[in-house]
Design an enzyme around this catalytic site. Structure first.
Site, PDB file in Angstrom:
ATOM      1  N   LYS A  79      51.839 -41.984 -20.990  1.00  0.00           N
ATOM      2  CA  LYS A  79      51.542 -43.084 -21.908  1.00  0.00           C
ATOM      3  C   LYS A  79      51.247 -44.333 -21.107  1.00  0.00           C
ATOM      4  CE  LYS A  79      51.648 -43.709 -26.449  1.00  0.00           C
ATOM      5  NZ  LYS A  79      51.510 -42.588 -27.398  1.00  0.00           N
ATOM      6  N   LYS A 131      55.899 -33.634 -27.758  1.00  0.00           N
ATOM      7  CA  LYS A 131      54.852 -33.411 -28.759  1.00  0.00           C
ATOM      8  C   LYS A 131      53.929 -32.272 -28.302  1.00  0.00           C
ATOM      9  CE  LYS A 131      53.340 -37.334 -30.200  1.00  0.00           C
ATOM     10  NZ  LYS A 131      52.577 -38.597 -30.318  1.00  0.00           N
TER      11      LYS A 131
END
Ligand code: GLU
Length: 419
Positions: A111, A99
């Site tokens: 994450k 991304k």
């Protein structure tokens, strides 16, 4: 003889590895580069005790995965959800790398996740879980190393608590350690709307190519959290007709178009299911409605080989991470459905997180207009370069987006002498 249908692999970690393989083969990336990219650099599993309101002590488990930091510090949200697994967090950290690569942000992917249901926690318990998790991962995060942010079921308030815990541990005010904070402690204007706003910019670009006008376009949105709810509002303001929305309890359909302020009011006071005059539908039915644009804005693996064939939308804008499996992708491609992939469609959130971090490092804050204009430029450029590459290689937008990202990360790994 009965044909045995192979069961689809729904492990997000294996799904992202498959997506990497597809794009890497087209680019003829050297195998050692692919091997590096197919696994996270570091994954930390933690457990930490939290005092509950009733006096008991509960041990919570969580993870933080840092995928690849060739381009810059790792970056990505923290989710609080009962179904969090280590493989899910690993996959989500990898999607973050790609991304950031699509938009050209100077970050790798990270994450985090805590296995918990925030709806079952009191405000005090939620604060202690948030602070406990930050304490548990504080050694590996930081403004120059790994920068968390909100994700599923985490909020600006939670970011504020986490920033406070980190700053206390380090003995210095450190707003740059986390993004998505409340404005009062270094948050950025426009961050809360950024994921939805970015998604809307990609939808407008996709429509531009087809000559279709917003007023003649119907939309169904699965998921009514930060991304889904704000996308509904922004699209309504632009004249789109939102005919169906859902949350974890189910959905509503109204062919003439839902009154989105009314839906918001019900979401805050009772449940969207109380909407007068709408047909109750399930989350699965929502995905199969005859609409122009379908926005999955909840969790992974909702469009699979089992239902892709029944999807009737012309465009899918993935506000969620990983909503479509590779097998479903192939079916949708065959049907001519255009999928604006997660790593492009929902990149607005991390883009404004980047702006927030820059503002924190400079201690100089921008107006909302400035943030939104910069976001628009970033999203339109990202969409255009993905569409161009996809056209050149005759591949779908997801593969095009992966190709752009993989090349950027590979170049950085080469420049650092890793490969
Ligand atoms: N959780 C969001 C995402 O999946 C935002 C991440 C960030 O702002 O760092 O893109």
């Amino acid at each position: 003889m009965q044909k045995t249908v192979e069961k689809e692999n729904l492990n997000p970690y294996e799904i992202v590895q498959k997506q990497i393989d597809t794009a890497a083969a087209l680019l003829r990336l050297p195998s050692h580069a692919v091997e590096i990219l197919k696994r996270p650099k570091r994954v930390l599993a933690v457990s930490f005790p939290v005092k509950m309101d009733d006096g008991s002590v509960r041990v919570f488990e969580g993870f933080r995965s840092q995928h690849n930091d060739a381009v810059g510090p790792t970056k990505g949200g923290i989710r609080f959800h009962p179904d969090v697994t280590m493989d899910e967090v690993k996959a989500l950290s990898m999607w973050m790398s790609f991304k950031c690569g699509v938009v050209g942000l100077p970050y790798g992917g990270g994450k985090g996740g805590v296995i918990c249901d925030p709806h079952e926690l009191s405000a005090g318990e939620l604060e202690r879980v948030s602070r406990g998790f930050m304490e548990a991962i504080a050694d590996i995060v930081g403004p120059d190393t790994d920068i968390p942010a909100p994700d599923v079921y985490t909020t600006p308030q939670i970011m504020g608590w986490m920033m406070d815990t980190y700053s206390r541990l380090k003995g210095a005010y450190s707003p740059g350690v986390i993004t998505g904070k409340p404005l009062a402690v270094g948050g950025s204007k426009g961050r809360n709307e950024a994921t939805a706003r970015g998604c809307v910019f990609t939808i407008l670009e996709a429509l531009k190519d087809s000559g279709r006008k917003p007023a003649e376009t119907t939309v169904a949105i699965q998921g009514y959290g930060n991304a889904g709810r704000i996308a509904a509002r922004l699209l309504t303001e632009l004249g789109f007709r939102i005919v169906a929305v859902s949350d974890s309890r189910g959905g509503i359909y109204h062919g003439a178009g839902l009154n989105i302020p009314k839906v918001g009011q019900l979401k805050d006071t009772s449940t969207i299911l109380d909407y007068p005059g709408a047909t109750a539908i399930s989350n699965e039915q929502l995905l199969e409605l005859e609409v122009d644009i379908l926005i999955p804005a909840a969790l992974e693996n909702v469009i699979t080989a089992a239902n892709a064939d029944r999807v009737r939308a012309k465009w899918i804008a993935e506000a969620a991470n990983g909503p479509t499996t590779p097998d479903a992708d192939a079916i949708l491609r065959e049907k001519g459905v255009v999928v604006i992939p997660d790593i492009l469609a929902n990149a607005g959130g991390v883009t404004v997180s980047y702006f927030e971090w820059v503002q924190n490092l400079m201690h100089y804050y921008w107006s909302e207009q400035e943030v939104n204009e910069k976001l628009q430029t970033a999203m339109v450029n990202a969409y255009r370069s993905v569409a161009e590459l996809a056209e050149k290689y005759k591949v779908d937008l997801r593969t095009g987006a992966y190709m752009i990202s993989l090349l950027r990360i590979k170049e950085a790994m080469e420049a650092r002498g890793w490969i």
